[in-house]
Design an enzyme around this catalytic site. Structure first.
Site, mmCIF file in Angstrom:
data_model
loop_
_atom_site.group_PDB
_atom_site.id
_atom_site.type_symbol
_atom_site.label_atom_id
_atom_site.label_comp_id
_atom_site.label_asym_id
_atom_site.label_seq_id
_atom_site.Cartn_x
_atom_site.Cartn_y
_atom_site.Cartn_z
ATOM 1 N N ASP A 181 0.901 -1.141 0.000
ATOM 2 C CA ASP A 181 0.000 0.000 0.000
ATOM 3 C C ASP A 181 0.939 1.189 0.000
ATOM 4 O OD1 ASP A 181 -1.517 2.233 0.717
ATOM 5 O OD2 ASP A 181 -3.014 0.966 1.681
ATOM 6 N N HIS A 182 1.014 1.913 -1.103
ATOM 7 C CA HIS A 182 2.100 2.897 -1.203
ATOM 8 C C HIS A 182 1.976 4.016 -0.174
ATOM 9 C CE1 HIS A 182 -0.734 5.011 -3.906
ATOM 10 N NE2 HIS A 182 -0.190 6.059 -3.364
ATOM 11 N N HIS A 244 -5.886 2.661 1.728
ATOM 12 C CA HIS A 244 -5.171 3.813 2.291
ATOM 13 C C HIS A 244 -5.806 4.332 3.579
ATOM 14 C CE1 HIS A 244 -3.252 3.514 -1.470
ATOM 15 N NE2 HIS A 244 -4.031 4.313 -2.163
#
Ligand code: NAP
Length: 496
Positions: A181-182, A244
């Protein structure tokens, strides 16, 4: 989270090497790591995709896509290899195995492998299983590790995520899997941990006794751009909230971990997610608002409605905005509403977490300004202008005793000269070094889907939830205000 200098020797295999993510994120991240001396001298990249490139063509593309790279990057790219092929074909994996063995011989990659699934999600399970069938799920001769990095989305609802996980686990053990999950690669998301657990003054007030409500906003001013086709299959809840928002929420509200390593931090994140209330479908309708942008004005320019975007159905029911009212049912947060909203074509691009504190029990100051005093609020700004602001009341200079809301701001870029990256260099480096702290564990993904699944289910029923249009360039459908008004609260207007 240990600082690592250089990766161990290894071959990085990119599935999806000819795709958008590789071009825009992975290759530039590798160039960044190469230039900073973070990659082993015994390192190479092997691209795998259908496009019929030669090694030489892949190298050319890599240099173009990461054109900011310098001498070290150019030297590294010389070693890049490419395997053209369809993932459904065993020939592709036979050839990959040969090229991996050659890399061990030529470049000294020592049997260590990191496979990066930067391809379309529908083939994730197929590639993992094919790797296992070829015996590529274990290190090559003399190697120490074989890891699998998996891009988002990890499933499209709870059941598909469980199915994907079962397939991936048939091929790789959980400690080999690194789900990306960046957001977790962002400095400011990691800074939530520093703020909370490296300071003595915040933690004592980080609870229901002092915090009245929490708001998490992930706002984008852009529309779907060229990704309309993809977005039609996703929507805001799947695209932003399940991943996110749940990451930011769990880091902000979890209990202090006893160590900053992968197990301790992820244990606490999961514990927090397990405390988030899972609504029945009826409650889900009541506690959520979904919207879609209509034509409007953003940055003083007219922009089209979502339904007029390329790749979007003219009667699309996909939400580009979602707001939720969540509850966290544990000792620390019981009774504190957690409001979450995300949307496209909102007035600003901003991601922030705001903790709003209770007001003073009695306000002895007089006058209009005092009446307009905003409650104390601590805002963690994740992007842009990364930083932290504390809003409080201060005396206005002059003879009268008047108070007014002011803010104290900490800006990352003023305190530290380093620029914030998009998170990919950090995450790639961590995966290659075997540090799983910032990656999403199987139980985290599952719990995050358990939380959002009832909304998906409720909305898919006839009449479930409705879809409210909002003009592009506004803060979403007005009806979303009602989610908060019931408790006398209101959405913050984040400063752009
Ligand atoms: N793009 C982004 O900004 C972004 C952001 C966050 C996450 N992601 C995630 O990253 C992943 C990749 O996205 P993307 O935008 O890069 O997709 P993309 O541009 O469509 O690229 C897909 C890649 O997979 C290859 N591929 C697909 N099916 C294949 C098959 N059956 N056999 C062999 N190769 C196959 C394609 O090869 P050919 O084209 O050569 O056939 C291409 O290299 C997705 O999971 C996405 O959700 C993307």
């Amino acid at each position: 989270m240990q600082p690592h200098e250089q990766t161990p020797p290894l071959a990085l295999v990119i599935f999806g090497a000819s795709g958008d993510l590789t071009a825009r994120k992975i290759l530039p991240a590798l160039a960044d790591l190469a230039e900073r001396g973070r990659l082993s001298d015994r390192f190479t990249v092997i691209g795998v995709a259908r496009t019929e490139w030669s090694d030489e063509e892949f190298r050319k593309v890599a240099l173009q896509d990461a054109s900011a790279g310098g001498e070290r990057w150019r030297a590294l790219v010389e070693r890049f290899r490419y395997v053209p092929g369809e993932y459904a074909s065993t020939q592709t994996f036979d050839r990959l195995k040969e090229v991996l063995a050659e890399a061990d011989q030529q470049y000294g990659t020592q049997g260590n492998r990191v496979y990066y699934l930067a391809t379309i999600p529908s083939v994730f399970a197929m590639v993992a299983e094919a790797l296992a069938k070829e015996g590529c799920n274990v290190p090559g001769e003399g190697g120490q590790f074989a890891r699998l990095v998996v891009e988002k989305p990890y499933g499209r609802d709870l059941q598909s995520a469980l199915d994907l996980d079962a397939a991936v686990h048939r091929a790789f053990d959980e400690d080999q899997i690194f789900r990306i999950d960046h957001y977790m690669g962002k400095e400011t998301v990691q800074n939530v941990l520093a703020l909370r657990f490296a300071n003595a003054i915040f933690e004592p007030i980080w609870n229901r006794r002092y915090v009245e409500q929490v708001q998490i906003t992930v706002a984008e001013s852009l529309g779907v751009e060229h990704r309309g086709g993809f977005y039609e299959t996703a929507g805001a809840l799947r695209d932003i909230v399940q991943n996110h928002v749940m990451q930011v929420l769990s880091l902000t509200l979890m209990e202090p971990p006893t160590g900053m390593d992968a197990t301790h931090i992820r244990d606490e994140k999961v514990k927090l997610l397990k405390a988030v209330d899972i609504p029945t479908p009826d409650e889900a309708v009541d506690k959520s608002v979904r919207g879609q942008y209509a034509a409007g004005v953003v940055d003083q320019s007219p922009v089209p409605a979502y339904r007029q975007e390329e790749g979007v159905a003219p009667d699309s029911q996909t939400e580009t905005y979602v707001a939720l009212r969540l509850r966290v049912e544990n000792w620390r947060w019981a009774g504190v509403p957690v409001y979450v909203r995300t949307g496209k074509r909102l007035p600003a691009r901003v991601t922030e977490v705001a903790l709003q504190f209770h007001r003073v029990p009695f306000l002895a100051f007089e006058g209009e300004l005092a009446r307009q005093l905003r409650p104390n609020t601590l805002v963690l700004r994740i992007q842009p202008d990364e930083g932290i602001s504390l809003h409080f009341g201060a005396k206005v200079p002059g003879e009268e005793f008047r108070v007014q809301s002011v803010s104290m701001d900490f800006l990352y870029e003023t305190a530290f000269k380093e620029r914030e990256s998009d998170g990919y260099p950090r995450l790639l480096h961590d995966a290659m070094c075997g540090d799983a702290t910032l990656f999403i564990r199987t139980d985290e993904v599952e719990q995050a889907w358990r939380i959002v699944d009832p909304y998906l289910e409720a909305w898919s029923e006839p009449g479930g939830g409705g879809l409210h249009l909002y003009p592009a360039g506004t803060w979403g459908p007005q009806i979303a205000d009602l989610l908060l008004e019931r408790s006398g609260d209101a959405w913050r207007v984040p400063q752009a």
